[in-house]
Design an enzyme around this catalytic site. Structure first.
Site, PDB file in Angstrom:
ATOM      1  N   SER A  99      -4.372   5.611   2.067  1.00 14.87           N
ATOM      2  CA  SER A  99      -3.955   6.595   1.061  1.00 14.87           C
ATOM      3  C   SER A  99      -4.888   7.803   0.996  1.00 14.87           C
ATOM      4  O   SER A  99      -4.487   8.866   0.519  1.00 14.87           O
ATOM      5  CB  SER A  99      -3.861   5.935  -0.317  1.00 14.87           C
ATOM      6  OG  SER A  99      -5.063   5.265  -0.638  1.00 14.87           O
ATOM      7  N   ASP A 323      -8.921   6.047 -11.751  1.00 11.75           N
ATOM      8  CA  ASP A 323      -8.935   6.190 -10.295  1.00 11.75           C
ATOM      9  C   ASP A 323     -10.095   7.092  -9.899  1.00 11.75           C
ATOM     10  O   ASP A 323     -10.040   8.314 -10.038  1.00 11.75           O
ATOM     11  CB  ASP A 323      -7.602   6.791  -9.822  1.00 11.75           C
ATOM     12  CG  ASP A 323      -7.512   6.897  -8.296  1.00 11.75           C
ATOM     13  OD1 ASP A 323      -8.521   6.620  -7.619  1.00 11.75           O
ATOM     14  OD2 ASP A 323      -6.435   7.259  -7.792  1.00 11.75           O
ATOM     15  N   HIS A 326      -9.256   8.227  -5.156  1.00 10.78           N
ATOM     16  CA  HIS A 326      -8.456   9.317  -4.612  1.00 10.78           C
ATOM     17  C   HIS A 326      -8.910  10.644  -5.215  1.00 10.78           C
ATOM     18  O   HIS A 326      -9.825  10.686  -6.040  1.00 10.78           O
ATOM     19  CB  HIS A 326      -6.974   9.055  -4.874  1.00 10.78           C
ATOM     20  CG  HIS A 326      -6.496   7.779  -4.265  1.00 10.78           C
ATOM     21  ND1 HIS A 326      -6.394   6.593  -4.976  1.00 10.78           N
ATOM     22  CD2 HIS A 326      -6.129   7.489  -2.998  1.00 10.78           C
ATOM     23  CE1 HIS A 326      -5.977   5.633  -4.174  1.00 10.78           C
ATOM     24  NE2 HIS A 326      -5.807   6.148  -2.972  1.00 10.78           N
TER      25      HIS A 326
END
Length: 347
Positions: A99, A323, A326
Site C-alpha cells: 500500500s 494511521d 501511510h
C-alpha cells in the site's frame, strides 16, 4: 532545431545544472516551507483513495502540505507533469509493492492529471493490477499489488505460505519500461495481522522466522530475479526504499507525544534522532549484490523527518484508528515522485 525542441533543450540543460553538482546527493537535506506547495489540490483528483485523502476526511490543518524538500548541495527540480508525459510517450511504468507503493502511484497519477487536466484518462482495475492511462500520450502508470515480491501461496496442508526463494509473478514485470519496487510494511505484522501461516525456505517449511532474516532472503531472491531477467537497454529499475512509520515518539525524541497523532510540523533538522532504519540497512546491503543497474530512491531519511505527514486520525473519516504508516496526499509521496523524475532524467 525547432522552437519546441529548443525549449526542451534549454529545460534539459537547466535540469542538469540543478541536479548535478560536484557532490550532489538529492536525498540529503531538510524540509523548508514553500507557499507554492502543494503541487496539486486533492479535490481535483477524485480517484485518490479515501485513506490518503486527509483533507476530505476532515483533517483541520494544512501546513503539512506546504513543505518542499531542499537538498543540501543542489536543488531538486519541481515536478513537471507535461514534460514527464512527453518524455515517456508510449511507455509503461509499473509500481510493484504494498500500500505504500500504491501511495506513491496515486501521487504520481494526480501529479500528471493536474498537469494536463483536459487530457482524457482511463482507470482500470483487474485483479491486483490497476492501470491509469493517458491515451493522448500512450502512457500507462500501473500498480501491481504485491506485498512481499516473493511468492505467497495457499498450500492445502499448511495454509498460507510465504515462499522466500521463488517469484512466480515476475512474468508480469517483464517488458515494462520502468519498474519501481517496494516491500517492507507487512514483514513485521504478528498475531492476528500476520499474513502467513508458514514460511518456506527452499524445501524447508518453518512455522516462522526472524523477520529481518526473512526480509533479507526475500530481497536476495528479488535481486537474483533482476540480475537474470532485466535488460537495462529496455527497462529502468528502481527500488522505492523503506517508508518509515511514526508509531513511537521516542524515535524522534519527543516525550510529550506518543504517536504521529496530533503532529502538525515536520522536523526541520537534517538528522533523525532515531537513526537509520534497520530495514534500510538490510536493503542497502542487498542492493550492493545487484549486478544490473538499479536506482535506490532512498526515501527513508527524508520521510523520517515527516512525523506530521501521516493520515493519523484522518485516514477513514471515523477518527477511531490512527494511521502513522501511510501518507496524506498531497504530501510526502509527491517528493518521492520528484526524486523519481529527477532520477529518470539523469539516467
Amino acid at each position: 532545431m525547432g522552437p519546441f525542441a529548443f525549449v526542451v533543450f534549454l529545460f534539459a540543460i537547466g535540469f542538469w545544472e540543478q541536479v548535478h553538482g560536484s557532490k550532489c546527493d538529492l536525498h540529503k537535506g531538510k524540509w523548508v516551507y514553500d507557499a507554492s506547495y502543494p503541487l496539486y489540490n486533492s479535490t481535483n483528483c477524485h480517484f485518490i483513495q479515501q485513506e490518503f485523502n486527509c483533507q476530505r476526511n476532515g483533517r483541520p490543518d494544512h501546513l503539512y502540505q506546504n513543505y518542499r524538500w531542499q537538498p543540501t548541495s543542489c536543488k531538486l527540480p519541481r515536478f513537471n507533469g507535461e514534460d514527464f508525459l512527453r518524455r515517456f510517450r508510449g511507455k509503461r511504468i509499473m509500481f510493484v509493492g504494498d500500500s505504500l507503493s500504491s501511495n506513491q502511484w496515486q501521487s504520481l497519477t494526480c501529479l500528471l492529471h493536474t498537469a494536463v487536466p483536459r487530457s482524457n484518462y482511463t482507470l482500470q482495475r483487474v485483479g491486483g493490477l490497476s492501470t491509469f492511462s493517458f491515451p493522448a500520450y500512450g502512457v500507462s502508470i500501473m500498480f501491481s499489488r504485491n506485498a512481499f515480491l516473493v511468492d505467497f501461496v495457499n498450500i492445502e496442508k499448511y495454509g498460507r505460505v510465504l515462499k522466500l526463494n521463488s517469484i512466480g509473478s515476475g512474468q508480469l514485470w517483464k517488458g515494462v519500461d520502468v519498474l519501481i519496487f517496494d516491500t517492507w510494511h507487512w514483514w513485521l505484522h504478528t498475531a492476528r495481522k500476520q499474513p502467513w501461516d508458514y514460511v518456506q525456505e527452499n524445501n524447508i517449511i518453518h512455522k516462522d522466522m526472524n523477520r529481518m532474516v526473512a526480509y533479507e532472503k526475500a530481497l536476495r531472491t528479488w535481486a537474483k530475479w533482476v540480475n537474470l531477467n532485466i535488460n537495462p537497454a529496455k527497462t529502468k529499475v528502481f527500488f522505492q526504499g523503506v517508508s518509515p512509520d511514526h508509531m513511537d515518539s521516542r524515535d524522534w525524541a519527543d516525550p510529550t507525544a506518543k504517536t504521529c497523532r496530533g503532529e502538525t510540523h515536520p522536523m526541520l533538522s537534517t538528522d533523525y534522532p532515531g537513526g537509520p532504519h534497520p530495514a534500510q540497512v538490510v536493503l542497502n546491503k542487498v542492493m550492493r549484490s545487484v549486478s544490473k543497474p538499479v536506482h535506490l530512491l532512498d526515501i527513508t531519511g527524508l520521510s523520517q523527518l515527516r512525523k506530521d505527514g501521516h493520515p493519523s486520525a484522518f485516514g477513514r473519516g471515523d477518527r477511531r484508528d490512527t494511521d502513522c504508516t501511510h501518507w496524506c496526499l498531497p504530501g510526502v509521496p509527491d517528493t518521492w515522485n520528484e526524486l523519481l523524475f529527477a532520477a529518470l532524467i539523469q539516467s
